[in-house]
Each structure stands twice: as structure tokens, then as C-alpha cells.
Design a protein around this motif. Sequence first.
Motif, PDB file in Angstrom:
ATOM      1  N   GLU A  52      54.356  -8.628 158.620  1.00 47.72           N
ATOM      2  CA  GLU A  52      55.533  -9.096 157.890  1.00 47.72           C
ATOM      3  C   GLU A  52      55.981  -8.117 156.810  1.00 47.72           C
ATOM      4  OE1 GLU A  52      57.194 -11.772 158.818  1.00 47.72           O
ATOM      5  OE2 GLU A  52      55.718 -12.119 160.398  1.00 47.72           O
ATOM      6  N   GLN A  53      55.261  -7.009 156.641  1.00 45.47           N
ATOM      7  CA  GLN A  53      55.558  -5.966 155.657  1.00 45.47           C
ATOM      8  C   GLN A  53      55.670  -6.544 154.246  1.00 45.47           C
ATOM      9  OE1 GLN A  53      59.018  -4.048 157.220  1.00 45.47           O
ATOM     10  NE2 GLN A  53      57.857  -2.963 158.775  1.00 45.47           N
ATOM     11  N   ILE A  54      54.664  -7.306 153.870  1.00 39.96           N
ATOM     12  CA  ILE A  54      54.587  -7.908 152.542  1.00 39.96           C
ATOM     13  C   ILE A  54      53.783  -6.972 151.648  1.00 39.96           C
ATOM     14  CG2 ILE A  54      53.709  -9.880 151.232  1.00 39.96           C
ATOM     15  CD1 ILE A  54      54.066 -11.552 153.756  1.00 39.96           C
ATOM     16  N   PRO A  55      54.290  -6.642 150.453  1.00 41.64           N
ATOM     17  CA  PRO A  55      53.533  -5.750 149.568  1.00 41.64           C
ATOM     18  C   PRO A  55      52.244  -6.415 149.088  1.00 41.64           C
ATOM     19  CG  PRO A  55      55.486  -6.581 148.459  1.00 41.64           C
ATOM     20  CD  PRO A  55      55.562  -7.049 149.880  1.00 41.64           C
ATOM     21  N   SER A  56      51.217  -5.615 148.936  1.00 38.76           N
ATOM     22  CA  SER A  56      49.917  -6.147 148.531  1.00 38.76           C
ATOM     23  C   SER A  56      49.892  -6.568 147.065  1.00 38.76           C
ATOM     24  CB  SER A  56      48.826  -5.114 148.793  1.00 38.76           C
ATOM     25  OG  SER A  56      49.086  -3.947 148.043  1.00 38.76           O
ATOM     26  N   ASP A  57      50.915  -6.193 146.281  1.00 42.72           N
ATOM     27  CA  ASP A  57      50.971  -6.591 144.878  1.00 42.72           C
ATOM     28  C   ASP A  57      51.066  -8.104 144.713  1.00 42.72           C
ATOM     29  OD1 ASP A  57      50.967  -3.936 144.420  1.00 42.72           O
ATOM     30  OD2 ASP A  57      53.034  -3.795 143.721  1.00 42.72           O
ATOM     31  N   LEU A  58      51.561  -8.789 145.723  1.00 41.45           N
ATOM     32  CA  LEU A  58      51.721 -10.236 145.618  1.00 41.45           C
ATOM     33  C   LEU A  58      50.388 -10.972 145.581  1.00 41.45           C
ATOM     34  CD1 LEU A  58      54.743 -10.833 148.006  1.00 41.45           C
ATOM     35  CD2 LEU A  58      54.727 -10.690 145.522  1.00 41.45           C
ATOM     36  N   LEU A  59      49.308 -10.300 145.982  1.00 39.32           N
ATOM     37  CA  LEU A  59      47.994 -10.931 145.953  1.00 39.32           C
ATOM     38  C   LEU A  59      47.320 -10.818 144.590  1.00 39.32           C
ATOM     39  CD1 LEU A  59      46.547  -9.819 149.397  1.00 39.32           C
ATOM     40  CD2 LEU A  59      47.561 -12.004 148.794  1.00 39.32           C
ATOM     41  N   LEU A  60      47.884 -10.003 143.710  1.00 41.55           N
ATOM     42  CA  LEU A  60      47.296  -9.827 142.382  1.00 41.55           C
ATOM     43  C   LEU A  60      47.504 -11.082 141.537  1.00 41.55           C
ATOM     44  CD1 LEU A  60      48.500  -6.229 141.498  1.00 41.55           C
ATOM     45  CD2 LEU A  60      46.192  -6.938 142.113  1.00 41.55           C
ATOM     46  N   PRO A  61      46.600 -11.339 140.598  1.00 44.19           N
ATOM     47  CA  PRO A  61      46.820 -12.447 139.666  1.00 44.19           C
ATOM     48  C   PRO A  61      48.042 -12.179 138.784  1.00 44.19           C
ATOM     49  CG  PRO A  61      44.620 -11.526 139.420  1.00 44.19           C
ATOM     50  CD  PRO A  61      45.326 -10.695 140.416  1.00 44.19           C
ATOM     51  N   THR A  62      48.577 -13.229 138.212  1.00 46.22           N
ATOM     52  CA  THR A  62      49.821 -13.140 137.438  1.00 46.22           C
ATOM     53  C   THR A  62      49.772 -12.105 136.314  1.00 46.22           C
ATOM     54  OG1 THR A  62      50.261 -15.443 137.950  1.00 46.22           O
ATOM     55  CG2 THR A  62      51.509 -14.489 136.143  1.00 46.22           C
ATOM     56  N   PRO A  63      48.710 -12.048 135.490  1.00 45.12           N
ATOM     57  CA  PRO A  63      48.750 -11.047 134.411  1.00 45.12           C
ATOM     58  C   PRO A  63      48.777  -9.616 134.930  1.00 45.12           C
ATOM     59  CG  PRO A  63      46.603 -12.107 134.495  1.00 45.12           C
ATOM     60  CD  PRO A  63      47.507 -12.871 135.405  1.00 45.12           C
ATOM     61  N   LEU A  64      48.113  -9.359 136.033  1.00 42.65           N
ATOM     62  CA  LEU A  64      48.133  -8.001 136.590  1.00 42.65           C
ATOM     63  C   LEU A  64      49.494  -7.678 137.202  1.00 42.65           C
ATOM     64  CD1 LEU A  64      44.570  -7.782 138.147  1.00 42.65           C
ATOM     65  CD2 LEU A  64      45.381  -6.922 135.946  1.00 42.65           C
ATOM     66  N   GLN A  65      50.145  -8.669 137.802  1.00 47.41           N
ATOM     67  CA  GLN A  65      51.501  -8.458 138.310  1.00 47.41           C
ATOM     68  C   GLN A  65      52.450  -8.126 137.158  1.00 47.41           C
ATOM     69  OE1 GLN A  65      52.844 -11.831 140.542  1.00 47.41           O
ATOM     70  NE2 GLN A  65      51.500 -11.411 142.264  1.00 47.41           N
ATOM     71  N   LEU A  66      52.309  -8.860 136.052  1.00 45.09           N
ATOM     72  CA  LEU A  66      53.167  -8.600 134.893  1.00 45.09           C
ATOM     73  C   LEU A  66      52.910  -7.221 134.303  1.00 45.09           C
ATOM     74  CD1 LEU A  66      53.019 -12.094 133.167  1.00 45.09           C
ATOM     75  CD2 LEU A  66      54.972 -11.082 134.356  1.00 45.09           C
ATOM     76  N   ARG A  67      51.637  -6.826 134.203  1.00 49.97           N
ATOM     77  CA  ARG A  67      51.312  -5.491 133.688  1.00 49.97           C
ATOM     78  C   ARG A  67      51.912  -4.397 134.566  1.00 49.97           C
ATOM     79  NH1 ARG A  67      46.562  -4.794 130.274  1.00 49.97           N
ATOM     80  NH2 ARG A  67      46.899  -2.593 130.651  1.00 49.97           N
ATOM     81  N   ARG A  68      51.829  -4.586 135.876  1.00 50.33           N
ATOM     82  CA  ARG A  68      52.381  -3.592 136.798  1.00 50.33           C
ATOM     83  C   ARG A  68      53.898  -3.514 136.647  1.00 50.33           C
ATOM     84  NH1 ARG A  68      49.977  -2.775 142.483  1.00 50.33           N
ATOM     85  NH2 ARG A  68      48.400  -1.970 141.099  1.00 50.33           N
ATOM     86  N   ARG A  69      54.554  -4.657 136.505  1.00 46.15           N
ATOM     87  CA  ARG A  69      56.009  -4.651 136.326  1.00 46.15           C
ATOM     88  C   ARG A  69      56.396  -3.964 135.024  1.00 46.15           C
ATOM     89  NH1 ARG A  69      58.728 -10.196 137.087  1.00 46.15           N
ATOM     90  NH2 ARG A  69      60.534  -8.902 136.644  1.00 46.15           N
ATOM     91  N   ILE A  70      55.607  -4.173 133.963  1.00 45.15           N
ATOM     92  CA  ILE A  70      55.895  -3.520 132.690  1.00 45.15           C
ATOM     93  C   ILE A  70      55.698  -2.010 132.802  1.00 45.15           C
ATOM     94  CG2 ILE A  70      55.075  -3.281 130.306  1.00 45.15           C
ATOM     95  CD1 ILE A  70      54.570  -6.339 130.371  1.00 45.15           C
ATOM     96  N   GLU A  71      54.684  -1.578 133.538  1.00 43.57           N
ATOM     97  CA  GLU A  71      54.448  -0.138 133.731  1.00 43.57           C
ATOM     98  C   GLU A  71      55.576   0.508 134.531  1.00 43.57           C
ATOM     99  OE1 GLU A  71      50.690   0.124 135.639  1.00 43.57           O
ATOM    100  OE2 GLU A  71      49.554  -0.379 133.832  1.00 43.57           O
ATOM    101  N   GLN A  72      56.132  -0.201 135.479  1.00 42.04           N
ATOM    102  CA  GLN A  72      57.188   0.343 136.330  1.00 42.04           C
ATOM    103  C   GLN A  72      58.581   0.087 135.767  1.00 42.04           C
ATOM    104  OE1 GLN A  72      56.358  -1.624 140.021  1.00 42.04           O
ATOM    105  NE2 GLN A  72      54.673  -0.270 140.543  1.00 42.04           N
TER     106      GLN A  72
END
Length: 156
Positions: A52-72
Motif C-alpha cells: 500500500e506504500q504506507i510510510p513507516s513513520d506512521l508506526l512511530l509513537p505520537t511524540p516521535l512523530q511530532l519530533r520528526r515533523r518539527i525537525e522537517q
Amino acid sequence: MTTGWEAAVEAQIRSAQERGEFDNLPGAGKPIPGRDMPYDEGWWIRSFMEREQIPSDLLLPTPLQLRRRIEQLPAELRDLPTEDAVRSYVAALNTEVVAWLRTPTGPRVVVRPVNVEEAVRRWRADRKRAAPVVTAPEPQRATSARPRRRWRWWRR
């Protein structure tokens, strides 16, 4: 000795083979993928995400997803056309961060809201660096009354 329903199933399979319904099936004669690999309990989720070409970032917990979004964030803001769009994007991200801070779940990771003014200042600096250099237009050449004929080497 087979029971009645097993005999009926075998008869249906045999008749389908005679009709050729099992011929030319996709994957026929090919090895089963991952057969030589050790057993992995998460094989089904990995294959689903690949298919389904789903990015693996969706499996991360919420705080790590937020940190990644802030970094990018600088890369994401770079494509926004106006300062208002930048401010609204950062405000939406800060809303998500504050919502997580109110009811934290998952691992304890430090996540802080983004400074809107700093993000806008960085966006402006990136826009100035990426702005194309304006050059003077070339003077027009004098044209003759008859246009010059161009030969095209690919046509005969």
C-alpha cells in the motif's frame, strides 16, 4: 478412507484441474517469497505497508512523530507561498504538540511547541537565498524581412 464432504471437495478440485482452471495462475512455478528467511511475526504488516506504500513513520509513537515533523519543518515551510500560510501551518503543528502535552501517551520524549516568529524568520531567510537573480533582458536583434530557414537534421 475419506468422508463424504472430503470426497466431494476432491471431486470438485479434480474437475477444475481437468477443465484447466489452475493453469497459468500468477506466481505458478515461482518460489514463495521469504521462504528462506527466518520466521518474523510482523511479516504481514511489513508486506501490507510495502503493497500500500504506507510510510513507516506512521508506526512511530505520537511524540516521535511530532519530533520528526518539527525537525522537517524548514523543508516543509520552504514551499509555502505566503507568510500567513507559514504562520497557520506552524500554529496547526503547535496545536497538535499542545494537545499531546496535555495528555501525554507513549515514551517520555521532550517535545516543545515551535516558535512562530523564529520559523517565519527562517522562512524569509530561505526565500531570500532561493530568490532567482534578476538580470537585464537581452536587447532584441534586428530581424530581416525574410525569416531564416532552419534545417532539421532528423528530417529528410
